[in-house]
Design an enzyme around this catalytic site. Structure first.
Site, PDB file in Angstrom:
ATOM      1  N   HIS A   1       9.276  -1.820   0.783  1.00  0.00           N
ATOM      2  CA  HIS A   1       9.098  -0.451   1.260  1.00  0.00           C
ATOM      3  C   HIS A   1       8.755  -0.470   2.737  1.00  0.00           C
ATOM      4  O   HIS A   1       7.911  -1.249   3.180  1.00  0.00           O
ATOM      5  CB  HIS A   1       7.971   0.262   0.504  1.00  0.00           C
ATOM      6  CG  HIS A   1       7.670   1.624   1.053  1.00  0.00           C
ATOM      7  ND1 HIS A   1       8.457   2.725   0.771  1.00  0.00           N
ATOM      8  CD2 HIS A   1       6.699   2.066   1.894  1.00  0.00           C
ATOM      9  CE1 HIS A   1       7.976   3.777   1.407  1.00  0.00           C
ATOM     10  NE2 HIS A   1       6.914   3.401   2.096  1.00  0.00           N
TER      11      HIS A   1
ATOM     12  N   ASP B   1       1.617  13.303  -6.999  1.00  0.00           N
ATOM     13  CA  ASP B   1       1.698  13.000  -5.576  1.00  0.00           C
ATOM     14  C   ASP B   1       2.540  14.041  -4.852  1.00  0.00           C
ATOM     15  O   ASP B   1       2.186  14.496  -3.766  1.00  0.00           O
ATOM     16  CB  ASP B   1       2.292  11.609  -5.367  1.00  0.00           C
ATOM     17  CG  ASP B   1       2.631  11.365  -3.906  1.00  0.00           C
ATOM     18  OD1 ASP B   1       1.709  11.393  -3.083  1.00  0.00           O
ATOM     19  OD2 ASP B   1       3.819  11.192  -3.592  1.00  0.00           O
TER      20      ASP B   1
ATOM     21  N   ARG C   1      -1.427  18.921   1.021  1.00  0.00           N
ATOM     22  CA  ARG C   1      -2.028  18.232   2.177  1.00  0.00           C
ATOM     23  C   ARG C   1      -1.292  18.556   3.467  1.00  0.00           C
ATOM     24  O   ARG C   1      -1.885  18.655   4.539  1.00  0.00           O
ATOM     25  CB  ARG C   1      -2.017  16.718   1.958  1.00  0.00           C
ATOM     26  CG  ARG C   1      -2.999  16.241   0.886  1.00  0.00           C
ATOM     27  CD  ARG C   1      -2.687  14.822   0.433  1.00  0.00           C
ATOM     28  NE  ARG C   1      -2.562  13.921   1.566  1.00  0.00           N
ATOM     29  CZ  ARG C   1      -1.726  12.890   1.611  1.00  0.00           C
ATOM     30  NH1 ARG C   1      -0.948  12.608   0.588  1.00  0.00           N
ATOM     31  NH2 ARG C   1      -1.688  12.127   2.679  1.00  0.00           N
TER      32      ARG C   1
ATOM     33  N   SER D   1      -0.377   7.761  -2.010  1.00  0.00           N
ATOM     34  CA  SER D   1       0.912   8.446  -2.098  1.00  0.00           C
ATOM     35  C   SER D   1       2.074   7.454  -2.090  1.00  0.00           C
ATOM     36  O   SER D   1       2.956   7.489  -2.950  1.00  0.00           O
ATOM     37  CB  SER D   1       1.054   9.421  -0.916  1.00  0.00           C
ATOM     38  OG  SER D   1       2.332  10.008  -0.902  1.00  0.00           O
TER      39      SER D   1
ATOM     40  N   LYS E   1       4.424   5.873  -5.898  1.00  0.00           N
ATOM     41  CA  LYS E   1       5.886   5.888  -6.114  1.00  0.00           C
ATOM     42  C   LYS E   1       6.430   4.472  -6.277  1.00  0.00           C
ATOM     43  O   LYS E   1       7.331   4.221  -7.085  1.00  0.00           O
ATOM     44  CB  LYS E   1       6.575   6.623  -4.966  1.00  0.00           C
ATOM     45  CG  LYS E   1       6.250   8.111  -4.913  1.00  0.00           C
ATOM     46  CD  LYS E   1       7.067   8.850  -3.899  1.00  0.00           C
ATOM     47  CE  LYS E   1       6.599   8.616  -2.477  1.00  0.00           C
ATOM     48  NZ  LYS E   1       5.325   9.269  -2.163  1.00  0.00           N
TER      49      LYS E   1
END
Length: 433
Positions: free
Chosen positions: A82, A161, A168, A183, A187
């Site tokens: 990621h 999330d 947010r 967050s 995922k």
């Protein structure tokens, strides 16, 4: 249990229990807890922070709020990568085939971009007919047979999330470290990989602008992953200028394919090898990082990584003529050179401004309904530390507009030229395990 008491406890700096965090996530996801209480709670977290245990519990609760992807039918140790995002970041298209070339399965769920450049899926769709939506059975079959598949996120992953982030975003608590880390990791954890390598960007084109903030985020995410049973490594890499020389969609695919064919684009090549090496060590294919790096570097030179790329594209119905002859990829109707106004050395390139210039051309989206133009983009001709003469080309804009004045202005703002030679920024700042 009352949400009021949980808000007050966190407001006053108390450490929340698993039951209290689960109560909030479950209630907010179902709509039983109103936005005004969720807003008060996230603001309390923003000011008081969370312990490592609280953050891990929050992340797991968000994972549990929706579906998780079961990859157990895929043979071998599944490793995911990621990136926290950047300009010219086409590393997935290099790292995936590299890791697959040594037999490690990469089952990647990706998204579309909203911002200055397209997301992974948008870039892949520059290749004609390539399918990024597929049934789970086909996805697993592709990974088992070709060791690599990239598809759009399916199902209802971490809905807590998604709902919490939207809140947010409008109340000023996006940049809360535990909430950012939770967050991202919720995922990743829901996507089913056994181990995770994180590419945490730092610099002008990154979400985290300072090395200190980037390191804090990296440590937070590594702690979450490790505490929830996933071996996790974070690499902090520089984003004070675009990665590689291409920004856009088709031209990023082109540059990635050229790297896989042995082209030496130093920063892009080195970062890809760095990330792929950590991924294959986590998968226990190699005993050491050095052994992994050496073998993967050989696979860039001997064509194995490029063959893995071709195999992946073909399995997802992509037009191989665009891979075998990169001139077949989409391109724009105009190619406009932006030149330097003075002699000197490139001292700074504001990566975010380059990304915005590309978005103005149509390479990214300013709203979720915008259409991506795969053929437009930017080719950098000079990077930090390079010498430049007045009138020499800084970048080439690939545009369907003959006069892309907004992009030209943005590029000129991005480049700062100095009389003194400047060293290129360090690419890899730190590795955190």
């Amino acid at each position: 249990m009352r949400m009021y008491d949980i808000i007050v406890k966190k407001r006053d700096g108390g450490e929340l229990t698993k039951q209290e965090i689960d109560y909030f996530i479950d209630g907010y996801t179902k709509g039983d807890i109103p936005d005004y209480q969720a807003a008060a709670f996230t603001m309390a977290i923003y000011f008081q922070g969370m312990t490592q245990a609280e953050t891990a519990t929050l992340t797991q609760a968000m994972v549990n709020s929706g579906e998780t992807i079961d990859l157990s039918a895929i043979k071998g140790h599944k490793v995911d990568k990621h990136s926290t995002g950047g300009v010219g970041d086409k590393v997935t298209f290099i790292v995936g085939p590299l890791v697959a070339s040594v037999g490690v399965p990469v089952a990647k769920m990706s998204g579309r971009g909203l911002g200055h450049t397209g997301g992974t899926l948008d870039k892949l769709e520059a290749i004609k007919d390539l399918k990024i939506e597929m049934e789970k059975e086909q996805f697993i079959k592709n990974v088992n047979e070709h060791k690599l598949a990239v598809a759009g996120q399916t199902g209802n992953l971490a809905p807590a999330d998604k709902k919490l982030y939207a809140l947010r975003d409008v109340i000023g608590t996006v940049d809360s470290l535990p909430l950012i880390a939770g967050s991202i990791m919720s995922k990743k954890l829901a996507s089913g990989a056994d181990s995770i390598v994180l590419d945490v960007k730092t610099g002008s084109g990154a979400f985290m602008k300072t090395l200190e903030d980037s390191e804090s985020l990296a440590r937070e995410m590594v702690n979450i992953g490790n505490s929830l049973g996933r071996n996790t490594v974070a690499v902090i890499s520089d984003m004070n200028q675009p990665l590689g020389f291409e920004v856009g969609n088709a031209n990023e695919i082109r540059e990635a394919a050229e790297i896989l064919q042995g082209k030496k684009v130093e920063d892009l090549r080195n970062l890809s090898l760095e990330l792929a090496s950590h991924m294959t060590v986590l998968a226990e294919i190699f005993a050491s990082y050095e052994e992994a790096y050496e073998t993967l570097e050989q696979n860039l030179e001997n064509g194995k990584a490029f063959e893995a790329f071709r195999s992946f594209i073909e399995a997802q119905n992509g037009d191989l003529s665009m891979v075998d002859d990169l001139t077949n990829l989409p391109t724009s109707s105009h190619h406009i050179e932006v030149t330097a106004d003075q002699d000197g050395y490139i001292a700074e390139i504001d990566a975010e401004s380059i990304g915005v210039a590309a978005m103005y051309l149509g390479a990214g989206r300013s709203t979720k309904d915008d259409l991506i133009n795969h053929g437009v983009g930017i080719t950098l001709k000079k990077k930090i530390g390079d010498a430049i003469k007045a009138g020499e080309t800084l970048v080439v804009l690939h545009s369907d507009d003959e006069n892309p004045d907004s992009s030209i202005e943005k590029v000129k703002q991005a480049y700062i030229i100095s009389n003194e030679k400047v060293e290129a920024p360090r690419l890899i700042h730190k590795v955190i395990k």
